[in-house]
Design a protein around this motif. Structure first.
Motif, PDB file in Angstrom:
ATOM      1  N   THR A  25      -4.162   7.845  -0.690  1.00 16.83           N
ATOM      2  CA  THR A  25      -2.419   8.693  -1.318  1.00 16.83           C
ATOM      3  C   THR A  25      -2.445   9.157  -2.089  1.00 16.83           C
ATOM      4  O   THR A  25      -1.763   9.773  -2.555  1.00 16.83           O
ATOM      5  CB  THR A  25      -1.591   7.822  -0.588  1.00 16.83           C
ATOM      6  OG1 THR A  25      -1.585   6.792  -1.176  1.00 16.83           O
ATOM      7  CG2 THR A  25      -1.551   7.397   1.469  1.00 16.83           C
ATOM      8  N   LYS A  26      -3.354   8.728  -3.225  1.00 21.21           N
ATOM      9  CA  LYS A  26      -2.850   8.317  -4.354  1.00 21.21           C
ATOM     10  C   LYS A  26      -1.395   8.435  -4.716  1.00 21.21           C
ATOM     11  O   LYS A  26      -1.070   9.250  -5.561  1.00 21.21           O
ATOM     12  CB  LYS A  26      -3.385  10.345  -4.862  1.00 21.21           C
ATOM     13  CG  LYS A  26      -4.298  10.120  -5.044  1.00 21.21           C
ATOM     14  CD  LYS A  26      -5.354  11.181  -5.335  1.00 21.21           C
ATOM     15  CE  LYS A  26      -6.830  11.641  -5.086  1.00 21.21           C
ATOM     16  NZ  LYS A  26      -7.284  11.377  -4.338  1.00 21.21           N
ATOM     17  N   SER A  27      -0.579   7.246  -4.100  1.00 20.79           N
ATOM     18  CA  SER A  27       0.436   7.099  -4.496  1.00 20.79           C
ATOM     19  C   SER A  27       1.246   5.925  -4.430  1.00 20.79           C
ATOM     20  O   SER A  27       0.167   5.175  -3.989  1.00 20.79           O
ATOM     21  CB  SER A  27       0.884   7.748  -3.261  1.00 20.79           C
ATOM     22  OG  SER A  27       2.521   7.509  -3.508  1.00 20.79           O
ATOM     23  N   ILE A  28       2.228   4.945  -4.356  1.00 19.20           N
ATOM     24  CA  ILE A  28       2.171   3.750  -4.591  1.00 19.20           C
ATOM     25  C   ILE A  28       3.537   4.268  -3.426  1.00 19.20           C
ATOM     26  O   ILE A  28       3.781   4.626  -2.687  1.00 19.20           O
ATOM     27  CB  ILE A  28       2.745   2.861  -5.659  1.00 19.20           C
ATOM     28  CG1 ILE A  28       3.532   3.982  -6.063  1.00 19.20           C
ATOM     29  CG2 ILE A  28       1.575   3.405  -6.973  1.00 19.20           C
ATOM     30  CD1 ILE A  28       3.963   3.436  -7.038  1.00 19.20           C
ATOM     31  N   LEU A  29       3.823   2.103  -3.534  1.00 20.17           N
ATOM     32  CA  LEU A  29       5.039   2.180  -2.513  1.00 20.17           C
ATOM     33  C   LEU A  29       4.447   2.590  -0.933  1.00 20.17           C
ATOM     34  O   LEU A  29       5.594   4.029  -0.407  1.00 20.17           O
ATOM     35  CB  LEU A  29       6.300   2.836  -2.844  1.00 20.17           C
ATOM     36  CG  LEU A  29       7.177   2.088  -3.832  1.00 20.17           C
ATOM     37  CD1 LEU A  29       8.381   2.417  -4.820  1.00 20.17           C
ATOM     38  CD2 LEU A  29       6.669   0.839  -4.081  1.00 20.17           C
ATOM     39  N   ASN A  30       3.404   2.211  -0.373  1.00 22.25           N
ATOM     40  CA  ASN A  30       4.060   3.173   0.938  1.00 22.25           C
ATOM     41  C   ASN A  30       3.726   2.585   2.517  1.00 22.25           C
ATOM     42  O   ASN A  30       3.182   2.697   3.402  1.00 22.25           O
ATOM     43  CB  ASN A  30       1.524   2.699   0.993  1.00 22.25           C
ATOM     44  CG  ASN A  30       1.349   4.528   0.216  1.00 22.25           C
ATOM     45  OD1 ASN A  30       1.935   5.554   0.581  1.00 22.25           O
ATOM     46  ND2 ASN A  30       0.072   4.182  -0.815  1.00 22.25           N
ATOM     47  N   HIS A  31       4.360   1.128   2.515  1.00 21.43           N
ATOM     48  CA  HIS A  31       5.607   0.928   3.662  1.00 21.43           C
ATOM     49  C   HIS A  31       6.734   1.039   3.740  1.00 21.43           C
ATOM     50  O   HIS A  31       7.784   1.282   2.228  1.00 21.43           O
ATOM     51  CB  HIS A  31       4.766  -0.414   3.244  1.00 21.43           C
ATOM     52  CG  HIS A  31       5.484  -0.886   4.799  1.00 21.43           C
ATOM     53  ND1 HIS A  31       5.198  -1.039   6.019  1.00 21.43           N
ATOM     54  CD2 HIS A  31       7.139  -2.029   4.655  1.00 21.43           C
ATOM     55  CE1 HIS A  31       5.965  -1.944   6.409  1.00 21.43           C
ATOM     56  NE2 HIS A  31       7.263  -2.164   6.011  1.00 21.43           N
ATOM     57  N   ALA A  32       7.005   1.893   4.854  1.00 19.05           N
ATOM     58  CA  ALA A  32       8.785   2.075   5.058  1.00 19.05           C
ATOM     59  C   ALA A  32       9.371   0.970   5.842  1.00 19.05           C
ATOM     60  O   ALA A  32       8.520   1.023   6.993  1.00 19.05           O
ATOM     61  CB  ALA A  32       8.512   3.458   5.554  1.00 19.05           C
TER      62      ALA A  32
END
Length: 195
Positions: A25-32
């Motif tokens: 995803t090229k992102s962080i904080l991927n759990h909601a």
């Protein structure tokens, strides 16, 4: 009109699976997750049923102070909704919790995001799909994008969200209790006073 607050928690536990998702995803904080209180005592999501096994998942009430979350980074957002929306949201969660054995983790749905199409089965969600579906069902979330394609990053872009904390989860200032390791390695729960 009376309003209530709910809280969206975005987290990164640093596990191998999380790092793999972050790379894609090229992102962080991927759990909601979604919480019904600022103290994060009532937090719900779709994720691991057993902390050490990423392949057994489903509807979970998360204990964000458990050892599994010790090194977790997070961002916590507040969302103001109507009293009616809050009641619908709470009822939906209670029904799901009472029949959690009927729900499973939508691992196939994660590949659906990659392919931009719906993949999955009934009563199966991944974390951001679950949060988006709950908010949509109670009338708090409106988007042209179907919930089976919603990523945590999409939820974080909601203009109604208000960031209240970002950093190490164990430092979250509003926990009503703290867990600390004992000499035996077990975790003790202790009350703390919040300023």
């Amino acid at each position: 009109m009376e309003t209530r607050k709910v809280y969206l928690v975005f987290s990164d536990t640093g596990t191998l699976l999380t790092r793999t998702i972050n790379l894609y995803t090229k992102s962080i904080l991927n759990h909601a997750s979604i919480a019904l209180d600022r103290q994060l005592d009532h937090v719900y999501s779709f994720g691991r049923k057993r902390p050490n096994n990423p392949f057994i998942g489903g509807f979970v009430k998360e204990n964000l102070q458990a050892p599994f979350f010790k090194k977790t980074k997070c961002a916590v957002y507040r969302l103001t909704i109507s009293e009616e929306e809050y009641q619908l949201l709470q009822q939906r969660i209670m029904v799901m919790e009472a029949s959690k054995h009927l729900y499973s983790y939508n691992l196939l749905g994660l590949f659906g995001i990659v392919l931009n199409k719906e993949l999955g089965r009934n009563n199966a969600y991944f974390c951001s799909q679950f949060v988006a579906t709950l908010l949509e069902d109670c009338g708090s979330y409106h988007t042209a994008k179907p919930t089976y394609l919603i990523r945590p990053q999409d939820l974080r872009e909601l203009p109604e969200l208000e960031l209240i904390y970002q950093g190490e989860l164990e430092q979250y200032p509003y926990f009503s209790t703290r867990y600390a390791p004992t000499l035996t390695g077990k975790w003790n729960r202790s009350k703390v006073k919040l300023g």
